[in-house]
Scaffold this motif. Structure first.
Motif, PDB file in Angstrom:
ATOM      1  N   ARG A   1      63.988  72.990   0.153  1.00 43.06           N
ATOM      2  CA  ARG A   1      63.659  72.492  -1.184  1.00 43.06           C
ATOM      3  C   ARG A   1      64.439  71.221  -1.497  1.00 43.06           C
ATOM      4  O   ARG A   1      65.648  71.128  -1.270  1.00 43.06           O
ATOM      5  CB  ARG A   1      63.955  73.558  -2.232  1.00 43.06           C
ATOM      6  CG  ARG A   1      62.994  74.730  -2.194  1.00 43.06           C
ATOM      7  CD  ARG A   1      63.325  75.754  -3.252  1.00 43.06           C
ATOM      8  NE  ARG A   1      63.324  75.174  -4.596  1.00 43.06           N
ATOM      9  CZ  ARG A   1      63.585  75.879  -5.698  1.00 43.06           C
ATOM     10  NH1 ARG A   1      63.860  77.181  -5.597  1.00 43.06           N
ATOM     11  NH2 ARG A   1      63.571  75.298  -6.872  1.00 43.06           N
ATOM     12  N   ALA A   2      63.721  70.229  -2.036  1.00 37.98           N
ATOM     13  CA  ALA A   2      64.352  68.955  -2.386  1.00 37.98           C
ATOM     14  C   ALA A   2      64.896  68.955  -3.806  1.00 37.98           C
ATOM     15  O   ALA A   2      65.695  68.074  -4.162  1.00 37.98           O
ATOM     16  CB  ALA A   2      63.354  67.814  -2.226  1.00 37.98           C
ATOM     17  N   ASP A   3      64.455  69.907  -4.641  1.00 39.89           N
ATOM     18  CA  ASP A   3      64.899  69.929  -6.035  1.00 39.89           C
ATOM     19  C   ASP A   3      66.159  70.747  -6.242  1.00 39.89           C
ATOM     20  O   ASP A   3      66.583  70.955  -7.386  1.00 39.89           O
ATOM     21  CB  ASP A   3      63.780  70.486  -6.924  1.00 39.89           C
ATOM     22  CG  ASP A   3      63.391  71.907  -6.541  1.00 39.89           C
ATOM     23  OD1 ASP A   3      63.559  72.270  -5.363  1.00 39.89           O
ATOM     24  OD2 ASP A   3      62.914  72.649  -7.420  1.00 39.89           O
ATOM     25  N   VAL A   4      66.769  71.231  -5.176  1.00 36.13           N
ATOM     26  CA  VAL A   4      67.997  72.018  -5.262  1.00 36.13           C
ATOM     27  C   VAL A   4      69.125  71.200  -4.630  1.00 36.13           C
ATOM     28  O   VAL A   4      68.970  70.639  -3.543  1.00 36.13           O
ATOM     29  CB  VAL A   4      67.849  73.374  -4.544  1.00 36.13           C
ATOM     30  CG1 VAL A   4      69.150  74.176  -4.636  1.00 36.13           C
ATOM     31  CG2 VAL A   4      66.695  74.162  -5.150  1.00 36.13           C
TER      32      VAL A   4
ATOM     33  N   GLU B   1      74.395  73.756  -4.585  1.00 41.02           N
ATOM     34  CA  GLU B   1      73.760  75.035  -4.875  1.00 41.02           C
ATOM     35  C   GLU B   1      73.327  75.727  -3.595  1.00 41.02           C
ATOM     36  O   GLU B   1      73.460  76.960  -3.460  1.00 41.02           O
ATOM     37  CB  GLU B   1      72.562  74.814  -5.798  1.00 41.02           C
ATOM     38  CG  GLU B   1      71.774  76.071  -6.152  1.00 41.02           C
ATOM     39  CD  GLU B   1      72.587  77.070  -6.953  1.00 41.02           C
ATOM     40  OE1 GLU B   1      72.163  78.242  -7.037  1.00 41.02           O
ATOM     41  OE2 GLU B   1      73.660  76.699  -7.482  1.00 41.02           O
ATOM     42  N   LYS B   2      72.808  74.982  -2.649  1.00 40.86           N
ATOM     43  CA  LYS B   2      72.424  75.578  -1.369  1.00 40.86           C
ATOM     44  C   LYS B   2      73.637  76.176  -0.666  1.00 40.86           C
ATOM     45  O   LYS B   2      73.579  77.298  -0.141  1.00 40.86           O
ATOM     46  CB  LYS B   2      71.776  74.514  -0.481  1.00 40.86           C
ATOM     47  CG  LYS B   2      70.429  74.019  -0.967  1.00 40.86           C
ATOM     48  CD  LYS B   2      69.889  72.923  -0.065  1.00 40.86           C
ATOM     49  CE  LYS B   2      68.534  72.409  -0.569  1.00 40.86           C
ATOM     50  NZ  LYS B   2      67.997  71.314   0.275  1.00 40.86           N
ATOM     51  N   PHE B   3      74.738  75.433  -0.666  1.00 37.52           N
ATOM     52  CA  PHE B   3      75.943  75.921  -0.016  1.00 37.52           C
ATOM     53  C   PHE B   3      76.465  77.172  -0.721  1.00 37.52           C
ATOM     54  O   PHE B   3      76.960  78.101  -0.063  1.00 37.52           O
ATOM     55  CB  PHE B   3      77.005  74.823  -0.004  1.00 37.52           C
ATOM     56  CG  PHE B   3      78.165  75.115   0.903  1.00 37.52           C
ATOM     57  CD1 PHE B   3      78.015  75.068   2.280  1.00 37.52           C
ATOM     58  CD2 PHE B   3      79.394  75.433   0.381  1.00 37.52           C
ATOM     59  CE1 PHE B   3      79.075  75.338   3.124  1.00 37.52           C
ATOM     60  CE2 PHE B   3      80.463  75.707   1.213  1.00 37.52           C
ATOM     61  CZ  PHE B   3      80.308  75.658   2.588  1.00 37.52           C
TER      62      PHE B   3
END
Length: 263
Positions: free
Chosen positions: A153-156, A160-162
Protein backbone atom coordinates in the motif's frame (compact mmCIF):
# COMPACT_ATOMS: atom_id res chain seq x y z
CA UNK A 1 -20.80 152.18 51.51
CA UNK A 2 -23.79 149.99 51.11
CA UNK A 3 -23.13 149.81 47.42
CA UNK A 4 -19.62 148.57 48.04
CA UNK A 5 -20.93 145.94 50.44
CA UNK A 6 -23.47 144.77 47.86
CA UNK A 7 -20.77 144.62 45.23
CA UNK A 8 -18.55 142.66 47.55
CA UNK A 9 -21.34 140.27 48.37
CA UNK A 10 -22.07 139.92 44.64
CA UNK A 11 -18.45 139.15 43.89
CA UNK A 12 -18.39 136.62 46.71
CA UNK A 13 -21.51 134.92 45.40
CA UNK A 14 -20.05 134.82 41.94
CA UNK A 15 -16.87 133.35 43.28
CA UNK A 16 -18.84 130.76 45.22
CA UNK A 17 -20.83 129.89 42.12
CA UNK A 18 -17.68 129.52 40.09
CA UNK A 19 -16.12 127.41 42.83
CA UNK A 20 -19.07 125.09 42.97
CA UNK A 21 -19.11 124.81 39.20
CA UNK A 22 -15.43 123.99 39.15
CA UNK A 23 -15.90 121.53 41.96
CA UNK A 24 -18.80 119.86 40.19
CA UNK A 25 -16.84 119.78 36.96
CA UNK A 26 -13.85 118.26 38.74
CA UNK A 27 -16.12 115.71 40.44
CA UNK A 28 -17.63 114.78 37.08
CA UNK A 29 -14.17 114.39 35.58
CA UNK A 30 -13.03 112.29 38.53
CA UNK A 31 -16.16 110.13 38.28
CA UNK A 32 -15.52 109.58 34.57
CA UNK A 33 -11.91 108.64 35.29
CA UNK A 34 -12.98 106.17 38.01
CA UNK A 35 -15.49 104.54 35.72
CA UNK A 36 -12.93 104.30 32.95
CA UNK A 37 -10.37 102.82 35.34
CA UNK A 38 -12.95 100.40 36.69
CA UNK A 39 -13.97 99.36 33.19
CA UNK A 40 -10.33 99.00 32.17
CA UNK A 41 -9.61 96.94 35.30
CA UNK A 42 -12.61 94.73 34.65
CA UNK A 43 -11.51 94.27 31.03
CA UNK A 44 -8.00 93.41 32.22
CA UNK A 45 -9.43 90.91 34.70
CA UNK A 46 -11.52 89.30 31.98
CA UNK A 47 -8.50 89.11 29.68
CA UNK A 48 -6.42 87.63 32.49
CA UNK A 49 -9.17 85.14 33.22
CA UNK A 50 -9.38 84.13 29.55
CA UNK A 51 -5.60 83.88 29.39
CA UNK A 52 -5.58 81.67 32.49
CA UNK A 53 -8.28 79.48 30.97
CA UNK A 54 -6.19 79.08 27.84
CA UNK A 55 -3.14 78.29 29.97
CA UNK A 56 -5.15 75.69 31.92
CA UNK A 57 -6.38 74.14 28.65
CA UNK A 58 -2.86 74.04 27.26
CA UNK A 59 -1.56 72.52 30.51
CA UNK A 60 -4.33 69.91 30.48
CA UNK A 61 -3.61 69.03 26.86
CA UNK A 62 0.10 68.89 27.65
CA UNK A 63 -0.51 66.48 30.56
CA UNK A 64 -2.73 64.34 28.36
CA UNK A 65 -0.15 64.27 25.58
CA UNK A 66 2.56 63.46 28.13
CA UNK A 67 0.53 60.56 29.48
CA UNK A 68 -0.11 59.28 25.96
CA UNK A 69 3.58 59.68 25.17
CA UNK A 70 4.53 57.62 28.24
CA UNK A 71 2.04 54.90 27.23
CA UNK A 72 3.46 54.84 23.71
CA UNK A 73 7.01 54.65 25.09
CA UNK A 74 6.01 51.66 27.25
CA UNK A 75 4.36 49.99 24.26
CA UNK A 76 7.48 50.59 22.18
CA UNK A 77 9.64 49.10 24.92
CA UNK A 78 7.33 46.07 25.10
CA UNK A 79 7.38 45.69 21.32
CA UNK A 80 11.17 45.88 21.29
CA UNK A 81 11.38 43.11 23.90
CA UNK A 82 8.80 41.09 21.96
CA UNK A 83 10.69 41.60 18.70
CA UNK A 84 13.95 40.47 20.29
CA UNK A 85 12.19 37.35 21.56
CA UNK A 86 10.69 36.73 18.11
CA UNK A 87 14.11 37.09 16.57
CA UNK A 88 15.44 34.38 18.91
CA UNK A 89 12.48 32.14 18.11
CA UNK A 90 12.92 32.69 14.37
CA UNK A 91 16.61 31.86 14.67
CA UNK A 92 15.74 28.66 16.56
CA UNK A 93 13.08 27.78 13.99
CA UNK A 94 15.59 28.27 11.19
CA UNK A 95 17.93 25.87 12.97
CA UNK A 96 15.08 23.39 13.44
CA UNK A 97 14.19 23.69 9.75
CA UNK A 98 17.77 22.93 8.82
CA UNK A 99 17.77 19.97 11.19
CA UNK A 100 14.49 18.77 9.68
CA UNK A 101 15.92 19.04 6.17
CA UNK A 102 18.85 16.91 7.28
CA UNK A 103 16.47 14.45 8.95
CA UNK A 104 14.32 14.26 5.82
CA UNK A 105 17.39 13.51 3.76
CA UNK A 106 18.41 10.81 6.21
CA UNK A 107 14.87 9.42 6.34
CA UNK A 108 14.88 9.03 2.59
CA UNK A 109 18.04 6.97 2.82
CA UNK A 110 16.76 5.01 5.82
CA UNK A 111 13.44 4.37 4.09
CA UNK A 112 15.22 2.78 1.15
CA UNK A 113 16.95 0.48 3.62
CA UNK A 114 13.98 -0.18 5.93
CA UNK A 115 11.57 -1.39 3.25
CA UNK A 116 13.76 -4.34 2.18
CA UNK A 117 14.37 -5.09 5.84
CA UNK A 118 10.63 -5.26 6.55
CA UNK A 119 10.05 -7.53 3.58
CA UNK A 120 12.74 -9.88 4.85
CA UNK A 121 11.18 -9.76 8.33
CA UNK A 122 7.76 -10.72 6.95
CA UNK A 123 9.25 -13.58 4.94
CA UNK A 124 11.16 -14.76 7.99
CA UNK A 125 8.02 -14.63 10.12
CA UNK A 126 6.11 -16.60 7.49
CA UNK A 127 8.77 -19.33 7.44
CA UNK A 128 8.77 -19.42 11.23
CA UNK A 129 4.98 -19.88 11.36
CA UNK A 130 5.11 -22.62 8.75
CA UNK A 131 7.73 -24.53 10.75
CA UNK A 132 6.19 -23.81 14.13
CA UNK A 133 3.66 -25.84 16.10
CA UNK A 134 0.39 -25.55 14.11
CA UNK A 135 -1.80 -23.63 16.56
CA UNK A 136 -4.23 -20.88 15.50
CA UNK A 137 -3.22 -21.52 11.91
CA UNK A 138 -5.97 -19.46 10.28
CA UNK A 139 -5.48 -16.45 12.58
CA UNK A 140 -1.72 -16.41 12.13
CA UNK A 141 -1.99 -16.87 8.37
CA UNK A 142 -4.44 -13.98 8.09
CA UNK A 143 -2.02 -11.77 10.01
CA UNK A 144 0.74 -12.61 7.55
CA UNK A 145 -1.53 -11.99 4.56
CA UNK A 146 -2.49 -8.61 6.00
CA UNK A 147 1.18 -7.73 6.32
CA UNK A 148 1.76 -8.65 2.67
CA UNK A 149 -1.12 -6.39 1.64
CA UNK A 150 0.12 -3.60 3.89
CA UNK A 151 3.60 -3.68 2.39
CA UNK A 152 2.14 -2.96 -1.07
CA UNK A 153 0.00 0.00 0.00
CA UNK A 154 1.24 3.46 -0.97
CA UNK A 155 -1.11 5.34 1.38
CA UNK A 156 0.48 3.86 4.53
CA UNK A 157 3.67 5.37 5.93
CA UNK A 158 6.83 3.36 6.37
CA UNK A 159 6.63 3.98 10.13
CA UNK A 160 3.15 2.46 10.30
CA UNK A 161 4.23 -0.54 8.26
CA UNK A 162 7.21 -1.09 10.53
CA UNK A 163 4.96 -0.79 13.60
CA UNK A 164 2.64 -3.49 12.24
CA UNK A 165 5.56 -5.83 11.52
CA UNK A 166 6.92 -5.38 15.04
CA UNK A 167 3.43 -5.91 16.44
CA UNK A 168 3.20 -9.27 14.59
CA UNK A 169 6.56 -10.29 16.04
CA UNK A 170 5.43 -9.31 19.54
CA UNK A 171 2.26 -11.38 19.20
CA UNK A 172 4.25 -14.41 18.10
CA UNK A 173 6.64 -13.86 20.98
CA UNK A 174 3.74 -13.77 23.48
CA UNK A 175 2.56 -17.19 22.32
CA UNK A 176 5.67 -18.72 23.85
CA UNK A 177 4.80 -17.41 27.34
CA UNK A 178 1.08 -18.12 27.62
CA UNK A 179 -1.40 -20.99 27.74
CA UNK A 180 -4.53 -20.97 25.67
CA UNK A 181 -7.64 -23.05 24.99
CA UNK A 182 -9.61 -22.72 21.78
CA UNK A 183 -11.94 -24.79 19.62
CA UNK A 184 -11.37 -25.97 16.09
CA UNK A 185 -11.75 -28.75 13.57
CA UNK A 186 -9.31 -31.66 13.27
CA UNK A 187 -9.38 -34.59 10.85
CA UNK A 188 -9.35 -37.86 12.79
CA UNK A 189 -9.54 -41.19 10.95
CA UNK A 190 -10.37 -39.32 7.80
CA UNK A 191 -13.33 -37.49 9.34
CA UNK A 192 -13.45 -33.86 10.58
CA UNK A 193 -14.10 -33.62 14.30
CA UNK A 194 -14.77 -30.67 16.57
CA UNK A 195 -12.09 -30.65 19.24
CA UNK A 196 -10.69 -28.40 21.96
CA UNK A 197 -7.04 -27.47 21.65
CA UNK A 198 -4.80 -26.81 24.63
CA UNK A 199 -1.63 -24.86 23.94
CA UNK A 200 1.09 -24.54 26.55
CA UNK A 201 3.45 -21.95 25.17
CA UNK A 202 5.21 -23.52 22.23
CA UNK A 203 6.20 -26.53 24.27
CA UNK A 204 3.08 -28.62 23.87
CA UNK A 205 -0.08 -28.60 21.75
CA UNK A 206 -2.80 -31.10 22.62
CA UNK A 207 -6.36 -31.77 21.59
CA UNK A 208 -9.36 -33.45 23.11
CA UNK A 209 -12.65 -34.33 21.47
CA UNK A 210 -15.83 -32.78 22.76
CA UNK A 211 -16.85 -36.05 24.41
CA UNK A 212 -13.38 -36.29 25.98
CA UNK A 213 -13.00 -39.78 24.63
CA UNK A 214 -9.96 -39.08 22.48
CA UNK A 215 -6.88 -36.99 23.17
CA UNK A 216 -3.69 -36.38 21.25
CA UNK A 217 -0.51 -34.30 21.08
CA UNK A 218 1.39 -32.69 18.25
CA UNK A 219 4.64 -34.46 17.42
CA UNK A 220 6.87 -31.65 16.18
CA UNK A 221 9.63 -34.04 15.12
CA UNK A 222 7.40 -36.03 12.79
CA UNK A 223 5.02 -33.09 12.29
CA UNK A 224 1.89 -35.10 12.89
CA UNK A 225 -0.69 -35.75 15.61
CA UNK A 226 -0.06 -38.63 17.96
CA UNK A 227 -2.73 -40.19 20.19
CA UNK A 228 -2.41 -40.04 23.97
CA UNK A 229 -3.35 -42.70 26.48
CA UNK A 230 -6.48 -42.29 28.58
CA UNK A 231 -4.42 -41.35 31.65
CA UNK A 232 -4.05 -37.83 30.21
CA UNK A 233 -7.75 -37.38 29.62
CA UNK A 234 -8.51 -35.74 32.99
CA UNK A 235 -5.33 -33.58 33.12
CA UNK A 236 -6.09 -32.20 29.63
CA UNK A 237 -9.69 -31.47 30.65
CA UNK A 238 -8.42 -29.68 33.75
CA UNK A 239 -5.84 -27.79 31.68
CA UNK A 240 -8.56 -26.59 29.32
CA UNK A 241 -10.55 -25.25 32.25
CA UNK A 242 -7.48 -23.50 33.68
CA UNK A 243 -6.68 -21.94 30.30
CA UNK A 244 -10.25 -20.63 30.07
CA UNK A 245 -9.89 -19.27 33.61
CA UNK A 246 -12.79 -21.38 34.83
CA UNK A 247 -10.75 -22.72 37.74
CA UNK A 248 -7.67 -21.61 39.60
CA UNK A 249 -4.25 -22.71 38.29
CA UNK A 250 -2.94 -25.95 39.72
CA UNK A 251 -0.19 -28.47 39.09
CA UNK A 252 -0.96 -30.75 36.16
CA UNK A 253 0.73 -33.85 34.85
CA UNK A 254 0.75 -33.36 31.07
CA UNK A 255 2.89 -34.82 28.33
CA UNK A 256 5.75 -32.63 27.08
CA UNK A 257 7.79 -33.57 24.02
CA UNK A 258 11.44 -34.16 24.82
CA UNK A 259 14.17 -31.99 23.31
CA UNK A 260 15.57 -33.05 19.97
CA UNK A 261 18.94 -34.73 20.14
CA UNK A 262 21.76 -32.74 18.64
CA UNK A 263 23.39 -34.35 15.62
Amino acid sequence: MRIRKKLAIGHLSLLLCCGWSALLLQSAVLAADVNQVTATNEAANEAAKASQQRIDNVAEQTDKLLSEYRVVIKEIDGLQVYNRQLEKQIANQIKEMEALRDSIDRVTVIERQVIPLMLRMVDGLRQFVELDVPFLEQERQERLDNLDTLMDRADVSVAEKFRKVLEAYQIENEYGRTIEAYSGTLTLDGNPREVDFLRIGRVSLMYQTEDAQRSGIWDQTNRQWAPLPDQYRSPITEGLRIARKEVAPSLLKLPVPGPEAAE
